[in-house]
Design a protein around this motif. Structure first.
Motif, PDB file in Angstrom:
ATOM      1  N   ALA A  13       0.840  -1.205   0.000  1.00 26.63           N
ATOM      2  CA  ALA A  13       0.000   0.000   0.000  1.00 26.63           C
ATOM      3  C   ALA A  13       0.873   1.252   0.000  1.00 26.63           C
ATOM      4  O   ALA A  13       1.994   1.238   0.530  1.00 26.63           O
ATOM      5  CB  ALA A  13      -0.902  -0.006   1.233  1.00 26.63           C
ATOM      6  N   PRO A  14       0.389   2.338  -0.595  1.00 23.65           N
ATOM      7  CA  PRO A  14       1.110   3.610  -0.493  1.00 23.65           C
ATOM      8  C   PRO A  14       1.330   3.956   0.979  1.00 23.65           C
ATOM      9  O   PRO A  14       0.532   3.574   1.844  1.00 23.65           O
ATOM     10  CB  PRO A  14       0.164   4.614  -1.151  1.00 23.65           C
ATOM     11  CG  PRO A  14      -0.650   3.791  -2.093  1.00 23.65           C
ATOM     12  CD  PRO A  14      -0.843   2.470  -1.388  1.00 23.65           C
ATOM     13  N   PHE A  15       2.409   4.671   1.264  1.00 20.95           N
ATOM     14  CA  PHE A  15       2.747   4.965   2.654  1.00 20.95           C
ATOM     15  C   PHE A  15       3.429   6.325   2.773  1.00 20.95           C
ATOM     16  O   PHE A  15       4.040   6.807   1.824  1.00 20.95           O
ATOM     17  CB  PHE A  15       3.640   3.858   3.244  1.00 20.95           C
ATOM     18  CG  PHE A  15       4.938   3.625   2.506  1.00 20.95           C
ATOM     19  CD1 PHE A  15       6.117   4.228   2.931  1.00 20.95           C
ATOM     20  CD2 PHE A  15       4.986   2.807   1.383  1.00 20.95           C
ATOM     21  CE1 PHE A  15       7.308   4.018   2.267  1.00 20.95           C
ATOM     22  CE2 PHE A  15       6.187   2.591   0.703  1.00 20.95           C
ATOM     23  CZ  PHE A  15       7.343   3.189   1.152  1.00 20.95           C
ATOM     24  N   PRO A  16       3.330   6.939   3.972  1.00 21.68           N
ATOM     25  CA  PRO A  16       3.949   8.247   4.183  1.00 21.68           C
ATOM     26  C   PRO A  16       5.445   8.120   4.473  1.00 21.68           C
ATOM     27  O   PRO A  16       5.874   7.188   5.148  1.00 21.68           O
ATOM     28  CB  PRO A  16       3.209   8.791   5.411  1.00 21.68           C
ATOM     29  CG  PRO A  16       2.794   7.572   6.167  1.00 21.68           C
ATOM     30  CD  PRO A  16       2.535   6.506   5.124  1.00 21.68           C
ATOM     31  N   LEU A  17       6.202   9.056   3.946  1.00 27.06           N
ATOM     32  CA  LEU A  17       7.644   9.081   4.167  1.00 27.06           C
ATOM     33  C   LEU A  17       8.102  10.530   4.175  1.00 27.06           C
ATOM     34  O   LEU A  17       7.451  11.398   3.593  1.00 27.06           O
ATOM     35  CB  LEU A  17       8.365   8.306   3.052  1.00 27.06           C
ATOM     36  CG  LEU A  17       9.771   7.806   3.338  1.00 27.06           C
ATOM     37  CD1 LEU A  17       9.747   6.732   4.423  1.00 27.06           C
ATOM     38  CD2 LEU A  17      10.399   7.231   2.079  1.00 27.06           C
ATOM     39  N   VAL A  19       8.629   3.866   7.973  1.00 27.74           N
ATOM     40  CA  VAL A  19       9.879   3.210   7.574  1.00 27.74           C
ATOM     41  C   VAL A  19       9.710   1.693   7.533  1.00 27.74           C
ATOM     42  O   VAL A  19      10.358   1.011   6.732  1.00 27.74           O
ATOM     43  CB  VAL A  19      11.039   3.639   8.515  1.00 27.74           C
ATOM     44  CG1 VAL A  19      12.323   2.906   8.198  1.00 27.74           C
ATOM     45  CG2 VAL A  19      11.257   5.149   8.410  1.00 27.74           C
ATOM     46  N   ASP A  20       8.811   1.145   8.331  1.00 28.08           N
ATOM     47  CA  ASP A  20       8.567  -0.304   8.297  1.00 28.08           C
ATOM     48  C   ASP A  20       8.052  -0.740   6.933  1.00 28.08           C
ATOM     49  O   ASP A  20       8.468  -1.778   6.401  1.00 28.08           O
ATOM     50  CB  ASP A  20       7.575  -0.722   9.380  1.00 28.08           C
ATOM     51  CG  ASP A  20       8.167  -0.660  10.777  1.00 28.08           C
ATOM     52  OD1 ASP A  20       9.422  -0.652  10.899  1.00 28.08           O
ATOM     53  OD2 ASP A  20       7.393  -0.607  11.747  1.00 28.08           O
ATOM     54  N   THR A  21       7.165   0.046   6.325  1.00 27.47           N
ATOM     55  CA  THR A  21       6.670  -0.307   4.990  1.00 27.47           C
ATOM     56  C   THR A  21       7.759  -0.102   3.945  1.00 27.47           C
ATOM     57  O   THR A  21       7.848  -0.869   2.985  1.00 27.47           O
ATOM     58  CB  THR A  21       5.386   0.481   4.657  1.00 27.47           C
ATOM     59  OG1 THR A  21       4.398   0.173   5.650  1.00 27.47           O
ATOM     60  CG2 THR A  21       4.837   0.093   3.297  1.00 27.47           C
ATOM     61  N   ALA A  75      11.462  -2.909   0.348  1.00 28.44           N
ATOM     62  CA  ALA A  75      12.839  -3.310   0.025  1.00 28.44           C
ATOM     63  C   ALA A  75      12.961  -4.840   0.017  1.00 28.44           C
ATOM     64  O   ALA A  75      13.583  -5.415  -0.883  1.00 28.44           O
ATOM     65  CB  ALA A  75      13.821  -2.694   1.017  1.00 28.44           C
ATOM     66  N   ARG A  76      12.364  -5.501   1.009  1.00 26.38           N
ATOM     67  CA  ARG A  76      12.406  -6.977   1.051  1.00 26.38           C
ATOM     68  C   ARG A  76      11.700  -7.574  -0.164  1.00 26.38           C
ATOM     69  O   ARG A  76      12.167  -8.535  -0.758  1.00 26.38           O
ATOM     70  CB  ARG A  76      11.773  -7.505   2.336  1.00 26.38           C
ATOM     71  CG  ARG A  76      12.649  -7.347   3.559  1.00 26.38           C
ATOM     72  CD  ARG A  76      12.154  -8.159   4.751  1.00 26.38           C
ATOM     73  NE  ARG A  76      10.776  -7.919   5.129  1.00 26.38           N
ATOM     74  CZ  ARG A  76      10.368  -6.951   5.946  1.00 26.38           C
ATOM     75  NH1 ARG A  76      11.250  -6.119   6.489  1.00 26.38           N
ATOM     76  NH2 ARG A  76       9.088  -6.816   6.246  1.00 26.38           N
ATOM     77  N   ARG A  77      10.581  -6.984  -0.522  1.00 27.82           N
ATOM     78  CA  ARG A  77       9.826  -7.487  -1.684  1.00 27.82           C
ATOM     79  C   ARG A  77      10.587  -7.256  -2.983  1.00 27.82           C
ATOM     80  O   ARG A  77      10.555  -8.103  -3.887  1.00 27.82           O
ATOM     81  CB  ARG A  77       8.448  -6.842  -1.724  1.00 27.82           C
ATOM     82  CG  ARG A  77       7.544  -7.380  -0.629  1.00 27.82           C
ATOM     83  CD  ARG A  77       6.184  -6.730  -0.616  1.00 27.82           C
ATOM     84  NE  ARG A  77       5.317  -7.429   0.336  1.00 27.82           N
ATOM     85  CZ  ARG A  77       4.184  -6.959   0.793  1.00 27.82           C
ATOM     86  NH1 ARG A  77       3.743  -5.758   0.388  1.00 27.82           N
ATOM     87  NH2 ARG A  77       3.464  -7.658   1.645  1.00 27.82           N
ATOM     88  N   ALA A  78      11.270  -6.119  -3.116  1.00 23.97           N
ATOM     89  CA  ALA A  78      12.075  -5.865  -4.320  1.00 23.97           C
ATOM     90  C   ALA A  78      13.243  -6.844  -4.393  1.00 23.97           C
ATOM     91  O   ALA A  78      13.564  -7.376  -5.466  1.00 23.97           O
ATOM     92  CB  ALA A  78      12.573  -4.425  -4.327  1.00 23.97           C
ATOM     93  N   ASP A  79      13.872  -7.107  -3.257  1.00 20.73           N
ATOM     94  CA  ASP A  79      14.961  -8.079  -3.197  1.00 20.73           C
ATOM     95  C   ASP A  79      14.445  -9.465  -3.595  1.00 20.73           C
ATOM     96  O   ASP A  79      15.074 -10.178  -4.388  1.00 20.73           O
ATOM     97  CB  ASP A  79      15.559  -8.105  -1.792  1.00 20.73           C
ATOM     98  CG  ASP A  79      16.721  -9.053  -1.674  1.00 20.73           C
ATOM     99  OD1 ASP A  79      16.505 -10.221  -1.279  1.00 20.73           O
ATOM    100  OD2 ASP A  79      17.858  -8.643  -1.979  1.00 20.73           O
ATOM    101  N   ALA A  80      13.295  -9.864  -3.059  1.00 18.33           N
ATOM    102  CA  ALA A  80      12.717 -11.168  -3.382  1.00 18.33           C
ATOM    103  C   ALA A  80      12.360 -11.257  -4.869  1.00 18.33           C
ATOM    104  O   ALA A  80      12.567 -12.298  -5.506  1.00 18.33           O
ATOM    105  CB  ALA A  80      11.482 -11.432  -2.522  1.00 18.33           C
ATOM    106  N   ALA A  81      11.855 -10.162  -5.440  1.00 16.01           N
ATOM    107  CA  ALA A  81      11.527 -10.148  -6.868  1.00 16.01           C
ATOM    108  C   ALA A  81      12.774 -10.406  -7.711  1.00 16.01           C
ATOM    109  O   ALA A  81      12.739 -11.160  -8.696  1.00 16.01           O
ATOM    110  CB  ALA A  81      10.891  -8.810  -7.250  1.00 16.01           C
TER     111      ALA A  81
END
Length: 189
Positions: free
Chosen positions: A71-75, A96-98, A103-109
Motif C-alpha cells: 500500500a502507499p505509505f507516508p515518508l 519506515v517499516d513499509t 525493500a524486502r519485496r524488491a529483493d525477493a523479486a
C-alpha cells in the motif's frame, strides 16, 4: 545492465533537501567532497548489479507484483548520518517499516528472477548526499543535518533504475541514472 529498485523523492522533498545541502556546502572542506547531484537522489531498495537484458521483463513483472502488494505509505527525509568518512546521507522518517517491507519485496523479486543478490542484511534507509575519502571528517555535516525534517509525502510507486557507468575516463564523472520502469503501489492511481 546495472539496475536497482528505488523510491525517488518528489520534487518538493528534493527542494527542501537541496536547501539543507546548500548550507552544508558552505562548511569548511565541503569542496573536497563529491556531492551527489540532485537528479541522482534516491532510496535504494535492492541493488541488482549486472542484469541480462532478457531478464528485465520477468524482473519487471515481479516488481509490479511487489508494488501491487504494498500500500502507499507516508515518508519524509529526516536527519543525517554517515558510513565512516566515505558517505554522507539523509535518512527517512514516517512509515519506515513499509519502506523496509518494500525493500524486502524488491529483493525477493530479483532473487525469483534468478538475479544473484548480495547476502540478506538489515535494510537501512538512506539517501546518499556526498562521498568522501576520509578527509574531511563527515561529523560536521551530520551535525548540520541533525535538525533537518523534510515534509511528509506519500510514496506511491516503485521505480527500477539503470545505472550507466561513466566511460569517458574523466576524473569525478558520475554514473547517469535512467528510469527503466515504474509501478504504482497497491491502491495508487
Amino acid at each position: 545492465m546495472r539496475l536497482f529498485a528505488a523510491v525517488l523523492p518528489p520534487p518538493a522533498a528534493a527542494d527542501e533537501l537541496a536547501y539543507a545541502v546548500d548550507k552544508l556546502k558552505t562548511l569548511p572542506g565541503a569542496e573536497d567532497l563529491r556531492w551527489a547531484p540532485r537528479e541522482s537522489w534516491h532510496f535504494t531498495l535492492a541493488f541488482m548489479a549486472e542484469v541480462e537484458d532478457g531478464t528485465v521483463p520477468v524482473l519487471s513483472e515481479r516488481l509490479s507484483r511487489a508494488a501491487r502488494r504494498t500500500a502507499p505509505f507516508p515518508l519524509a527525509l529526516h536527519g543525517g548520518g554517515h558510513f565512516g568518512d566515505r558517505a554522507l546521507w539523509t535518512g527517512a522518517a514516517g512509515d519506515v517499516d513499509t519502506l523496509r517491507l518494500l525493500a524486502r519485496r524488491a529483493d525477493a523479486a530479483a532473487r525469483k528472477s534468478d538475479i544473484t543478490m548480495e547476502e540478506h542484511r538489515h535494510y537501512r534507509p538512506h539517501l546518499t548526499l556526498a562521498r568522501g575519502h576520509g578527509e574531511p571528517s563527515l561529523r560536521a555535516y551530520v551535525d548540520g543535518l541533525a535538525d533537518f525534517e523534510g515534509g511528509e509525502w506519500t510514496v506511491a510507486e516503485l521505480t527500477l533504475v539503470r545505472s550507466n557507468l561513466p566511460r569517458s575516463g574523466v576524473p569525478g564523472e558520475r554514473p547517469r541514472y535512467e528510469v527503466v520502469g515504474r509501478w504504482p503501489l497497491g491502491g495508487a492511481g
